[in-house]
Design a protein around this motif. Structure first.
Motif, PDB file in Angstrom:
ATOM      1  N   VAL A 182       0.842  -1.208   0.000  1.00  0.00           N
ATOM      2  CA  VAL A 182       0.000   0.000   0.000  1.00  0.00           C
ATOM      3  C   VAL A 182       0.870   1.249   0.000  1.00  0.00           C
ATOM      4  O   VAL A 182       0.653   2.190  -0.781  1.00  0.00           O
ATOM      5  N   GLU A 183       1.870   1.288   0.897  1.00  0.00           N
ATOM      6  CA  GLU A 183       2.737   2.460   0.966  1.00  0.00           C
ATOM      7  C   GLU A 183       3.557   2.624  -0.309  1.00  0.00           C
ATOM      8  O   GLU A 183       3.797   3.750  -0.762  1.00  0.00           O
ATOM      9  N   LEU A 184       3.980   1.520  -0.885  1.00  0.00           N
ATOM     10  CA  LEU A 184       4.749   1.601  -2.130  1.00  0.00           C
ATOM     11  C   LEU A 184       3.909   2.217  -3.240  1.00  0.00           C
ATOM     12  O   LEU A 184       4.390   3.069  -4.004  1.00  0.00           O
ATOM     13  N   ASP A 185       2.652   1.823  -3.340  1.00  0.00           N
ATOM     14  CA  ASP A 185       1.759   2.404  -4.349  1.00  0.00           C
ATOM     15  C   ASP A 185       1.563   3.904  -4.108  1.00  0.00           C
ATOM     16  O   ASP A 185       1.540   4.695  -5.067  1.00  0.00           O
ATOM     17  N   ILE A 186       1.409   4.294  -2.848  1.00  0.00           N
ATOM     18  CA  ILE A 186       1.204   5.714  -2.527  1.00  0.00           C
ATOM     19  C   ILE A 186       2.394   6.545  -2.978  1.00  0.00           C
ATOM     20  O   ILE A 186       2.239   7.586  -3.642  1.00  0.00           O
ATOM     21  N   TRP A 187       3.596   6.096  -2.662  1.00  0.00           N
ATOM     22  CA  TRP A 187       4.770   6.908  -2.967  1.00  0.00           C
ATOM     23  C   TRP A 187       5.167   6.814  -4.432  1.00  0.00           C
ATOM     24  O   TRP A 187       5.796   7.760  -4.953  1.00  0.00           O
ATOM     25  N   ARG A 188       4.813   5.758  -5.104  1.00  0.00           N
ATOM     26  CA  ARG A 188       5.002   5.743  -6.561  1.00  0.00           C
ATOM     27  C   ARG A 188       4.070   6.746  -7.233  1.00  0.00           C
ATOM     28  O   ARG A 188       4.451   7.398  -8.215  1.00  0.00           O
ATOM     29  N   HIS A 189       2.863   6.864  -6.699  1.00  0.00           N
ATOM     30  CA  HIS A 189       1.933   7.866  -7.218  1.00  0.00           C
ATOM     31  C   HIS A 189       2.466   9.275  -6.945  1.00  0.00           C
ATOM     32  O   HIS A 189       2.397  10.160  -7.828  1.00  0.00           O
ATOM     33  N   LEU A 190       3.009   9.490  -5.731  1.00  0.00           N
ATOM     34  CA  LEU A 190       3.546  10.803  -5.393  1.00  0.00           C
ATOM     35  C   LEU A 190       4.786  11.127  -6.218  1.00  0.00           C
ATOM     36  O   LEU A 190       5.098  12.318  -6.431  1.00  0.00           O
ATOM     37  N   ARG A 191       5.497  10.118  -6.671  1.00  0.00           N
ATOM     38  CA  ARG A 191       6.649  10.377  -7.542  1.00  0.00           C
ATOM     39  C   ARG A 191       6.194  10.973  -8.879  1.00  0.00           C
ATOM     40  O   ARG A 191       6.847  11.863  -9.424  1.00  0.00           O
ATOM     41  N   SER A 192       5.032  10.496  -9.369  1.00  0.00           N
ATOM     42  CA  SER A 192       4.489  11.031 -10.617  1.00  0.00           C
ATOM     43  C   SER A 192       3.743  12.337 -10.410  1.00  0.00           C
ATOM     44  O   SER A 192       3.631  13.144 -11.334  1.00  0.00           O
ATOM     45  N   ALA A 247      11.498  15.261  -3.730  1.00  0.00           N
ATOM     46  CA  ALA A 247      11.797  14.175  -4.671  1.00  0.00           C
ATOM     47  C   ALA A 247      12.747  13.154  -4.047  1.00  0.00           C
ATOM     48  O   ALA A 247      12.590  11.942  -4.243  1.00  0.00           O
ATOM     49  N   ALA A 248      13.732  13.637  -3.280  1.00  0.00           N
ATOM     50  CA  ALA A 248      14.665  12.719  -2.622  1.00  0.00           C
ATOM     51  C   ALA A 248      13.952  11.883  -1.562  1.00  0.00           C
ATOM     52  O   ALA A 248      14.194  10.671  -1.433  1.00  0.00           O
ATOM     53  N   MET A 249      13.060  12.505  -0.800  1.00  0.00           N
ATOM     54  CA  MET A 249      12.276  11.772   0.202  1.00  0.00           C
ATOM     55  C   MET A 249      11.443  10.680  -0.464  1.00  0.00           C
ATOM     56  O   MET A 249      11.402   9.537   0.011  1.00  0.00           O
ATOM     57  N   THR A 250      10.806  11.031  -1.572  1.00  0.00           N
ATOM     58  CA  THR A 250       9.962  10.067  -2.281  1.00  0.00           C
ATOM     59  C   THR A 250      10.788   8.888  -2.783  1.00  0.00           C
ATOM     60  O   THR A 250      10.392   7.724  -2.628  1.00  0.00           O
ATOM     61  N   ALA A 251      11.938   9.177  -3.380  1.00  0.00           N
ATOM     62  CA  ALA A 251      12.801   8.107  -3.888  1.00  0.00           C
ATOM     63  C   ALA A 251      13.280   7.200  -2.759  1.00  0.00           C
ATOM     64  O   ALA A 251      13.349   5.968  -2.912  1.00  0.00           O
ATOM     65  N   ASP A 252      13.618   7.797  -1.612  1.00  0.00           N
ATOM     66  CA  ASP A 252      14.073   6.994  -0.466  1.00  0.00           C
ATOM     67  C   ASP A 252      12.963   6.066   0.022  1.00  0.00           C
ATOM     68  O   ASP A 252      13.206   4.882   0.305  1.00  0.00           O
ATOM     69  N   HIS A 253      11.744   6.579   0.135  1.00  0.00           N
ATOM     70  CA  HIS A 253      10.635   5.753   0.611  1.00  0.00           C
ATOM     71  C   HIS A 253      10.383   4.577  -0.335  1.00  0.00           C
ATOM     72  O   HIS A 253      10.143   3.447   0.117  1.00  0.00           O
ATOM     73  N   ILE A 254      10.427   4.834  -1.618  1.00  0.00           N
ATOM     74  CA  ILE A 254      10.206   3.759  -2.602  1.00  0.00           C
ATOM     75  C   ILE A 254      11.302   2.711  -2.476  1.00  0.00           C
ATOM     76  O   ILE A 254      11.036   1.496  -2.475  1.00  0.00           O
ATOM     77  N   ALA A 255      12.551   3.155  -2.371  1.00  0.00           N
ATOM     78  CA  ALA A 255      13.670   2.206  -2.274  1.00  0.00           C
ATOM     79  C   ALA A 255      13.561   1.355  -1.014  1.00  0.00           C
ATOM     80  O   ALA A 255      13.767   0.131  -1.054  1.00  0.00           O
ATOM     81  N   ILE A 256      13.234   1.966   0.116  1.00  0.00           N
ATOM     82  CA  ILE A 256      13.134   1.219   1.380  1.00  0.00           C
ATOM     83  C   ILE A 256      12.028   0.172   1.289  1.00  0.00           C
ATOM     84  O   ILE A 256      12.222  -0.986   1.685  1.00  0.00           O
ATOM     85  N   ALA A 257      10.870   0.558   0.771  1.00  0.00           N
ATOM     86  CA  ALA A 257       9.756  -0.392   0.658  1.00  0.00           C
ATOM     87  C   ALA A 257      10.112  -1.536  -0.282  1.00  0.00           C
ATOM     88  O   ALA A 257       9.820  -2.709   0.008  1.00  0.00           O
TER      89      ALA A 257
END
Length: 302
Positions: A182-192, A247-257
């Motif tokens: 769920v969190e991965l989907d949220i932050w992938r959406h926020l990346r776009s 953008a850096a925060m978003t990338a970090d969250h995606i990588a961690i998940a």
């Protein structure tokens, strides 16, 4: 007694105070008087008093000689809170690492028990020591000789146990994959669709870290992290991140998940610690800069 399903009045006042403290609605330098707060929230003093007692225990309110005031961390306390945050969130990954089997492959004895050490194999019949020979028969005068002893043929000993390679045990569940997905989907959406800086972004960031920690299976760790977030939130609310930092925060969250879902705990731990450390360094730098400006302003005249 409160009706089932209804939130007690003191709980509602507690949540309202917690929200307004975090948002900076209540001025940090003004005393939190019961009468004034009761008037603001339209309640009596009793639920306000109960809510303030809880906030004091949470560390969101501090007692001074003149009464209760909103908590304001010093620089060293702010650094300590980030250190505590690193310890709590890292523990979630360390906890998952301890659930890994110590030895994914092993050797067991066929037909034996599971998990314990194998008993030593019985010696081969060809290596067994020979039994002592029976003494020769004796003869007495005038009596018939005793019949010679009979020799029974021994049954062959069973073959020694064979060693079989045990199949690898299935890995236990490390993190709740549904929560991470769920969190991965949220932050992938926020990346776009990059969010704007503000309270919603802070809430989304805190929710990510809380859910990742809760996914490790220890709700108490997540509760403790929530308290740390609440104490740091007023400082973060005054810090507006740039689009590059978002953008850096978003990338970090995606990588961690993604690393946690792949079971790559070592890389996930390094990514998580680096992510929190970078946030800590930026917040501390901004806080130090603000203090310098405040001292400068005090030294100037209108």
């Amino acid at each position: 007694m409160a009706r089932r399903g209804r939130i007690p009045l003191s709980e509602r006042v507690y949540r309202a105070l917690q929200r307004d403290l975090a948002a900076g609605v209540l001025v940090p330098t003004e005393r939190l008087g019961e009468e004034r707060l009761a008037e603001i929230y339209g309640v009596s003093r009793t639920p306000v008093r109960e809510a303030l007692a809880r906030l004091l225990a949470d560390g969101l309110v501090e007692r001074h000689p003149g009464g209760l005031y909103p908590y304001r961390p010093r620089l060293d306390e702010l650094a300590d809170l980030f250190e505590l945050r690193i310890l709590l969130e890292s523990q979630g990954i360390h906890r998952a690492r301890r659930l890994e089997p110590a030895d994914e492959q092993g050797v067991s004895v066929e037909g034996g028990g599971t998990g314990g050490p194998s008993a030593p194999a019985a010696p081969s019949p060809s290596c067994a020591a020979p039994e002592p020979a029976a003494p020769p028969p004796t003869f007495s005068a005038g009596k018939p000789a005793a019949p010679p002893p009979s020799f029974a043929v021994r049954e062959p000993a069973p073959p020694p146990p064979t060693l079989a390679v045990r199949e690898p045990a299935p890995l236990p569940r490390r993190h709740d994959a549904a929560i991470l997905d769920v969190e991965l989907d949220i932050w992938r959406h926020l990346r776009s669709h990059p969010p704007a800086a503000g309270a919603e972004l802070i809430a989304a960031d805190e929710r990510f870290h809380l859910r990742v920690l809760a996914a490790s299976g220890n709700a108490a760790l997540a509760d403790a992290l929530g308290t740390v977030h609440a104490r740091v939130r007023p400082i973060r609310a005054l810090d507006m991140p740039t689009p590059e930092r978002i953008a850096a925060m978003t990338a970090d969250h995606i990588a961690i998940a993604e690393q946690l879902l792949a079971g790559d705990l070592d890389h996930a731990l390094r990514s998580l610690v680096a992510h929190i450390t970078m946030s800590r360094d930026h917040v501390l730098a901004r806080a130090e800069h603000a203090l310098r400006l405040t001292k400068l302003a005090r030294a100037l005249r209108d």
